[in-house]
Motif scaffolding. Structure first.
Motif, mmCIF file in Angstrom:
data_model
loop_
_atom_site.group_PDB
_atom_site.id
_atom_site.type_symbol
_atom_site.label_atom_id
_atom_site.label_comp_id
_atom_site.label_asym_id
_atom_site.label_seq_id
_atom_site.Cartn_x
_atom_site.Cartn_y
_atom_site.Cartn_z
ATOM 1 N N SER A 94 51.135 34.680 48.072
ATOM 2 C CA SER A 94 50.468 35.951 47.019
ATOM 3 C C SER A 94 50.160 35.237 45.663
ATOM 4 C CB SER A 94 51.093 37.014 47.245
ATOM 5 O OG SER A 94 52.594 37.025 46.029
ATOM 6 N N MET A 95 49.325 35.986 44.766
ATOM 7 C CA MET A 95 49.200 35.706 43.419
ATOM 8 C C MET A 95 49.044 36.886 42.889
ATOM 9 S SD MET A 95 46.373 33.205 41.694
ATOM 10 C CE MET A 95 44.909 34.137 41.759
ATOM 11 N N GLU A 96 49.343 37.102 41.417
ATOM 12 C CA GLU A 96 49.273 38.199 40.580
ATOM 13 C C GLU A 96 48.336 37.677 39.660
ATOM 14 O OE1 GLU A 96 52.946 39.940 39.067
ATOM 15 O OE2 GLU A 96 54.018 38.674 40.702
ATOM 16 N N ILE A 97 47.423 38.734 39.270
ATOM 17 C CA ILE A 97 46.373 38.218 38.135
ATOM 18 C C ILE A 97 45.845 39.427 37.325
ATOM 19 C CG2 ILE A 97 44.329 38.830 39.918
ATOM 20 C CD1 ILE A 97 43.168 36.538 38.782
ATOM 21 N N GLU A 98 45.719 39.146 36.234
ATOM 22 C CA GLU A 98 45.159 40.170 35.172
ATOM 23 C C GLU A 98 43.520 39.797 34.910
ATOM 24 O OE1 GLU A 98 48.905 40.574 32.046
ATOM 25 O OE2 GLU A 98 47.254 39.266 31.524
ATOM 26 N N PHE A 99 42.811 40.621 35.045
ATOM 27 C CA PHE A 99 41.297 40.332 34.897
ATOM 28 C C PHE A 99 41.084 40.931 33.136
ATOM 29 C CE2 PHE A 99 40.652 41.667 39.576
ATOM 30 C CZ PHE A 99 40.747 40.253 39.784
ATOM 31 N N ASN A 100 41.879 41.695 33.028
ATOM 32 C CA ASN A 100 41.592 42.233 31.514
ATOM 33 C C ASN A 100 43.007 42.632 30.633
ATOM 34 O OD1 ASN A 100 41.751 44.351 33.072
ATOM 35 N ND2 ASN A 100 41.177 45.561 31.540
ATOM 36 N N ARG A 101 43.132 42.791 29.497
ATOM 37 C CA ARG A 101 44.286 43.096 28.756
ATOM 38 C C ARG A 101 44.114 44.500 28.138
ATOM 39 N NH1 ARG A 101 48.438 39.699 27.164
ATOM 40 N NH2 ARG A 101 49.113 38.743 28.836
#
Length: 504
Positions: free
Chosen positions: A28-35
């Motif tokens: 799996s991977m965690e990701i942020e597209f925006n802050r």
């Protein structure tokens, strides 16, 4: 009885997780597209580290998702910021589903209209809604926004109308804090009765939470909460699990099979261990994971973790919260100080800074580096206080030239010694050469120096170390040394120096 299924790995078998850890791949991977976010939660982990940095483009985000897929990732966990404020969120959801990947999205309910909720449900996205209290005033306080309670419950109703949790799984994310503590047991039952997964989690002391000590709950109370909910789950709902931090009803071994990519492309072990191990704009994800000493240390935690956690009877299924360990001690391999099992063992948990007499074989009068201050990816920061009786001082009261490569040698020895603290201490090594040494300014008696060393390259037991020495904010020396280090396990390692490193 059945075993509880939870986030962060419960959907993967032990065999899958071990194979992934051994092969430096992902599940799996965690990701942020925006802050950006419409809430100002007083416990939020996000730190202001933008410094005018540009967020990932859609193309960059898609590319790293494909890289994760090619490394074996079956699931993407979308974090933020607030992901539902990201203008391309539905486009990205569709893209991830086209890659055959499961999606779990954490949201405070922003823009969760009936239409948006139905789209997410139709895509099979597991939505985890952040809800910390059933009390309106308290929810608003914790969210840092007036009207947050109404906002969250509007999203909650829209998600249920869309078919959650009957058609698609749904979760509620809740932090454990002093203010909501009395209602958590009832809240857990309320969610279970609706077949909604409760994601109750201890707070990691970072970001805003570090500034709000009023949120803290005594460890013995947390232990009682976990045990009481475990009993309720076992007797009322047929779920059987062993209480362990930081997740109620689950375990977090995410570092064995996952990583996080923030909105600026930094790759992190997780959102709690805020050590960038690389950036996807500079290297491929596979190479970042393969080359990272931090990732390697976490995946081999049974050999590398320090202190009481290394001897815990639950070490096969638990290593505490690595984020809490890092944020509270400066060491991602330290024992977790927030675990109730360690409540009476705090003196056995070492925190940075650490005096180097514990880390390097150099004794007086050879020891120059006094303390190790910070350890990051292949890099560390140490301190030197120049005393009048030092053998490295000339008649003019200044450090002689030979002392600068010796400082680099001892600084990298301290970095390695800290890594092995509690596991036999520093090992044998030699300084093999010096290159491009520049002495830009002088230092003398009474000065305090800061030494930064970085492992620029490593091969078997050999390492190339780049070093810089600062006095105040001014760079006074820099250079490169080549070292050899005998690893404790197989005779080769990452490159450090020992007491024989003196150059003449």
């Amino acid at each position: 009885m059945i075993c509880q299924k939870r986030i962060f790995g419960a959907e993967f078998s032990k065999k899958e997780i071990q194979a992934t850890a051994d092969s430096q791949r992902l599940l799996s991977m965690e990701i942020e597209f925006n802050r950006n976010c419409n809430f100002k939660c007083i416990y939020c982990y996000v730190q202001d580290d933008s410094h005018d940095r540009k967020e990932l483009t859609k193309e960059e985000a898609r590319d790293v998702i494909i890289q994760a897929r090619d490394l074996g990732a079956q699931k993407i966990i979308v974090l933020g910021g607030e992901p539902m404020l990201y203008p391309h969120i539905m486009e990205m959801v569709q893209f991830m589903r086209e890659q055959g990947m499961e999606i779990e999205l954490f949201t405070n309910g922003a823009n969760m209209s009936e239409t948006a909720a139905k789209k997410l449900c139709d895509y099979g996205v597991v939505v985890v809604l952040k809800m910390n209290s059933t009390d309106e005033e308290l929810q608003d306080i914790l969210s840092g926004r007036k009207g947050a309670y109404k906002h969250i419950h509007s999203a909650f109703e829209n998600l249920k109308k869309a078919g959650y949790p009957d058609k698609t799984q749904m979760g509620i994310s809740t932090i454990i804090c002093r203010q909501n503590f009395p209602e958590l047991i009832d809240m857990w039952g309320w969610l279970r009765d609706q077949k909604i997964n409760p994601y109750f989690e201890m707070i990691t002391p970072q970001g805003n939470a570090r500034e709000n000590g009023m949120l803290e709950v005594e460890s013995w109370k947390v232990k009682e909460l976990f045990e009481r909910i475990a009993q309720i789950d076992r007797e009322r709902y047929g779920y059987n699990w062993e209480p362990q931090p930081p997740l109620v009803g689950g375990q977090c071994l995410r570092h064995q099979f996952s990583c996080a990519v923030n909105a600026y492309g930094d790759v992190l072990p997780c959102i709690g261990v805020t050590i960038p191990v690389g950036n996807i704009r500079e290297a491929k994800l596979a190479n970042i994971l393969k080359d990272s000493e931090v990732i390697e240390g976490l995946r081999n935690y049974k050999k590398t973790i320090k202190g009481p956690c290394s001897k815990c009877e639950s070490s096969n299924e638990c290593y505490g919260c690595r984020g809490a360990a890092y944020q509270m001690t400066g060491d991602y391999l330290a024992s977790d100080p927030s675990c109730w099992k360690n409540a009476d063992r705090q003196k056995d948990i070492v925190s940075l800074p650490v005096e180097t007499e514990r880390l390097i074989p150099h004794g007086e009068p050879m020891r120059l580096v006094d303390r190790l201050v910070e350890v990051r990816e292949r890099q560390s920061l140490s301190e030197v206080e120049i005393l009048e009786d030092s053998i490295f001082i000339g008649e003019d009261g200044k450090l002689n030239e030979v002392s600068y490569p010796e400082i680099f040698s001892q600084a990298i020895a301290a970095q390695d010694g800290f890594k092995n603290l509690g596991n036999g201490g520093p090992s044998e090594g030699f300084l093999l050469g010096i290159k491009n040494l520049e002495i830009l300014d002088t230092a003398g008696v009474g000065d305090k120096l800061h030494v930064s060393v970085y492992k620029a390259a490593r091969f078997a037991g050999f390492g190339i170390i780049q070093g810089e020495i600062f006095k105040g904010g001014n760079l006074i020396a820099r250079g490169e040394i080549k070292v050899w280090h005998k690893d404790k396990d197989n005779g080769a390692g990452s490159g450090i120096a020992d007491k024989n490193s003196m150059v003449t």
